[in-house]
Design a protein around this motif. Structure first.
Motif, mmCIF file in Angstrom:
data_model
loop_
_atom_site.group_PDB
_atom_site.id
_atom_site.type_symbol
_atom_site.label_atom_id
_atom_site.label_comp_id
_atom_site.label_asym_id
_atom_site.label_seq_id
_atom_site.Cartn_x
_atom_site.Cartn_y
_atom_site.Cartn_z
ATOM 1 N N LEU A 1 13.640 19.626 -6.605
ATOM 2 C CA LEU A 1 12.353 19.662 -5.919
ATOM 3 C C LEU A 1 12.031 18.301 -5.320
ATOM 4 C CD1 LEU A 1 10.396 21.584 -8.719
ATOM 5 C CD2 LEU A 1 11.476 22.559 -6.669
ATOM 6 N N ASP A 2 11.100 18.286 -4.375
ATOM 7 C CA ASP A 2 10.666 17.008 -3.812
ATOM 8 C C ASP A 2 9.694 16.324 -4.779
ATOM 9 O OD1 ASP A 2 8.131 18.185 -3.470
ATOM 10 O OD2 ASP A 2 8.365 18.438 -1.311
ATOM 11 N N ASN A 3 9.188 15.167 -4.403
ATOM 12 C CA ASN A 3 8.314 14.383 -5.290
ATOM 13 C C ASN A 3 7.026 15.108 -5.667
ATOM 14 O OD1 ASN A 3 10.106 12.263 -5.410
ATOM 15 N ND2 ASN A 3 9.203 11.207 -3.666
ATOM 16 N N GLU A 4 6.575 16.034 -4.811
ATOM 17 C CA GLU A 4 5.351 16.798 -5.096
ATOM 18 C C GLU A 4 5.633 18.057 -5.908
ATOM 19 O OE1 GLU A 4 5.811 15.643 -1.677
ATOM 20 O OE2 GLU A 4 4.735 13.889 -2.422
ATOM 21 N N GLY A 5 6.900 18.323 -6.196
ATOM 22 C CA GLY A 5 7.262 19.499 -6.983
ATOM 23 C C GLY A 5 7.477 20.752 -6.160
#
Length: 147
Positions: A125-129
């Motif tokens: 996932l990216d940093n924001e989930g």
């Protein structure tokens, strides 16, 4: 007078005999018990056989790919091994603990990386989930080894 006394007595008996004190029915007790035992639903954390080793080659901007092996243990510990293919090819290791999100579907490793836990696979996932999107989105996945 005897007739009216008898009639009043009969009416009093009749009205009190027909009304029963309110008691919870067996049905109400069963409904309360059923409501108490309803599960909150299955999550990746409680319904999947997630502990194990996951492998894959993740995309890399400056190399051929990142050979990634992530081992998740039932006590919420992990070990992450990465090899940058076509480069130095040294093994980079990170170990630590991971945390589940409130929904029991995503984990965050102590290094900050996040994964969505699926049936025998992990999605990076990216940093924001959020799930990664774009042309390479399908390559940000690790498959469980030895299923």
């Amino acid at each position: 007078m005897n007739k009216s006394l008898l009639t009043i007595t009969f009416l009093a008996l009749f009205t009190t005999a027909c009304s029963e004190p309110a008691q919870p029915s067996a049905n109400t007790a069963a409904q309360t018990e059923a409501t108490a035992s309803i599960s909150l639903g299955d999550t990746s954390q409680n319904a999947l056989d997630w502990p194990g080793t996951y492998e894959g080659v993740l995309p890399c901007a400056s190399c051929e790919g990142i050979q990634t092996t992530l081992t998740l243990l039932a006590d919420n510990r992990f070990e992450l091994k990465s090899i940058y293919l076509g480069k130095d090819e040294s093994i980079f290791k990170v170990a630590g603990k991971f945390d589940w999100d409130g929904k029991g579907s995503k984990i965050t490793l102590s290094d900050g990386s996040k994964y969505l836990v699926g049936e025998n696979q992990l999605f990076m996932l990216d940093n924001e989930g959020n799930r990664l999107s774009g042309e390479l989105a399908e390559h940000y996945m690790l498959k469980k080894k030895g299923m």
